[in-house]
Every structure is written in structure tokens, then in C-alpha cells.
Design an enzyme around this catalytic site. Structure first.
Site, mmCIF file in Angstrom:
data_model
loop_
_atom_site.group_PDB
_atom_site.id
_atom_site.type_symbol
_atom_site.label_atom_id
_atom_site.label_comp_id
_atom_site.label_asym_id
_atom_site.label_seq_id
_atom_site.Cartn_x
_atom_site.Cartn_y
_atom_site.Cartn_z
ATOM 1 N N HIS A 8 -60.561 51.109 -35.387
ATOM 2 C CA HIS A 8 -61.432 52.164 -35.912
ATOM 3 C C HIS A 8 -62.615 51.554 -36.651
ATOM 4 O O HIS A 8 -62.607 50.373 -37.001
ATOM 5 C CB HIS A 8 -60.645 53.107 -36.827
ATOM 6 C CG HIS A 8 -60.070 52.468 -38.049
ATOM 7 N ND1 HIS A 8 -60.690 52.520 -39.267
ATOM 8 C CD2 HIS A 8 -58.932 51.776 -38.234
ATOM 9 C CE1 HIS A 8 -59.954 51.895 -40.164
ATOM 10 N NE2 HIS A 8 -58.872 51.436 -39.553
ATOM 11 N N GLU A 56 -60.193 57.290 -38.234
ATOM 12 C CA GLU A 56 -58.806 56.830 -38.346
ATOM 13 C C GLU A 56 -58.284 57.124 -39.750
ATOM 14 O O GLU A 56 -57.167 57.585 -39.921
ATOM 15 C CB GLU A 56 -58.702 55.331 -38.046
ATOM 16 C CG GLU A 56 -57.273 54.802 -38.001
ATOM 17 C CD GLU A 56 -56.759 54.184 -39.291
ATOM 18 O OE1 GLU A 56 -55.625 53.691 -39.295
ATOM 19 O OE2 GLU A 56 -57.466 54.189 -40.314
ATOM 20 N N GLU A 57 -59.111 56.857 -40.741
ATOM 21 C CA GLU A 57 -58.694 57.053 -42.132
ATOM 22 C C GLU A 57 -58.525 58.531 -42.477
ATOM 23 O O GLU A 57 -57.954 58.862 -43.500
ATOM 24 C CB GLU A 57 -59.695 56.407 -43.096
ATOM 25 C CG GLU A 57 -59.845 54.903 -42.936
ATOM 26 C CD GLU A 57 -58.615 54.084 -43.325
ATOM 27 O OE1 GLU A 57 -57.572 54.657 -43.696
ATOM 28 O OE2 GLU A 57 -58.697 52.849 -43.223
ATOM 29 N N GLU A 65 -57.697 62.438 -30.305
ATOM 30 C CA GLU A 65 -58.443 63.304 -29.383
ATOM 31 C C GLU A 65 -58.698 62.608 -28.052
ATOM 32 O O GLU A 65 -58.631 63.231 -26.996
ATOM 33 C CB GLU A 65 -59.752 63.763 -30.029
ATOM 34 C CG GLU A 65 -59.530 64.779 -31.123
ATOM 35 C CD GLU A 65 -60.811 65.372 -31.666
ATOM 36 O OE1 GLU A 65 -61.913 64.952 -31.246
ATOM 37 O OE2 GLU A 65 -60.716 66.266 -32.520
#
Length: 186
Positions: A8, A56-57, A65
Site C-alpha cells: 500500500h 490499507e490503513e 475492492e
């Protein structure tokens, strides 16, 4: 068949370890593969997909998705997801967490990689982080909390999360500056 590498690009604050150490490694892997293809005529046996996830966080939104949108193709073609979220958290020992189906592959590859401390990556890993019950290096099982989760849980794709980490004998619960405003690369 797809081999998917991902990390990410969002962070809590500055993100020197999480995700910037992983981002640096992911970009370097992509650069080296391009050199191998362009200058040496190398062709991978599998399609290699490089991914940089958003959010991501904030709940694994980007990778989740993407997996949901590409479920049909992934479930029939993906071989493995390799997560390089935090690639460097120390310089003491290699750490792997993975689906159990990948344990032997990880051991076999680790035996082929030279370690700067002498011997192979496997040798140093076994010496510094052995399993208690067996004479093998320790590999943890994946849970949740990073972009491998939707691949493993939603799509059923074997996944792996790797990094170099610190000596756990220091009794730290994690890298002391992790997710703080002091986690910078300066």
C-alpha cells in the site's frame, strides 16, 4: 497464471517503515525485472502483477475492492500473493508469515539466498528464529491487518508476508516509532 506482488502507499503519518520500506523494495523489484526483460531477454514463466494499494490503513479498501472486482479472473489464474508491506523493520533476522501451502517453497528459496553474515538466509534464520518443536526456521500464519487478507480470505489465494526484523529478545512489542509522527526516513 499470475504472481501478484503488492504494497500500500498510504501511511498513518510519515510511514518510513510502513509502507515506505515496502514501497522501495517493490519499486526496486519492478525495476530489476524490467532490466532482466529489456537487457537480458528474460521472460517470466508467469505473469507478474505489481500493485500499489490505496487505503490499507483505512480498512484494506484498495486491495479488497480490487480483489472483489477481479474475483473471477483471480480465482482461476492467481498462483500467489506476495505482500511487501514493511520490508525492513530491523536487520537481525528474516521473518515470514504465510499460508501453510507455501512453507516448503519459502524454505527451499531461503536455502539458495546467500546471507551477508555467512551461510544462507535459511541458516541464519534457523539459528536466530527456530521453531520450538522442529528444527526448521519459524514461519507464522497470516491473520488480518494487511493487503494479503482479501487475497487469502476472499479469493482463497495462498499469500505471503515477508520482512527483515529486529531481535525479539529485546522484548519490544514492535518497532518503537511505528505509526508515530517520528517514523521518518530522515
Amino acid at each position: 497464471r499470475y504472481v501478484i506482488l503488492g504494497n500500500h502507499h498510504d501511511a498513518w503519518v510519515f510511514g518510513a517503515l510502513d509502507p515506505s520500506s515496502g514501497t522501495a523494495c517493490l519499486l526496486e523489484i519492478a525495476r530489476v525485472f524490467k532490466v532482466l526483460v529489456d537487457q537480458h531477454g528474460w521472460k517470466p514463466r508467469r505473469s507478474i502483477v505489481f500493485c500499489s494499494w490505496g487505503a490499507e490503513e483505512y480498512g484494506l479498501i484498495g486491495s479488497t475492492e480490487w480483489v472483489e472486482e477481479n474475483m473471477k479472473s483471480l480465482s482461476s489464474k492467481a498462483v500467489v500473493y506476495l505482500n511487501v508491506d514493511i520490508s525492513v523493520q530491523g536487520n537481525y533476522v528474516f521473518r515470514a508469515k504465510s499460508s501453510p501451502t507455501l512453507y516448503q517453497v519459502i524454505y527451499d528459496v531461503a536455502k539458495k539466498i546467500p546471507d551477508p553474515n555467512g551461510g544462507s538466509l535459511y541458516d541464519i534464520w534457523l539459528k536466530r528464529n527456530p521453531m520450538k518443536e522442529e528444527s526448521l526456521p519459524y514461519i507464522g500464519n497470516l491473520g488480518s491487518g494487511s493487503d494479503y487478507a482479501p487475497f487469502m480470505v476472499t479469493a482463497g489465494i495462498s499469500s505471503l508476508d515477508i520482512r527483515y526484523t529486529y531481535d525479539s529478545a529485546t522484548n519490544l512489542s514492535s518497532y518503537p516509532l511505528y505509526h508515530s509522527m517520528y517514523e521518518t526516513s530522515i
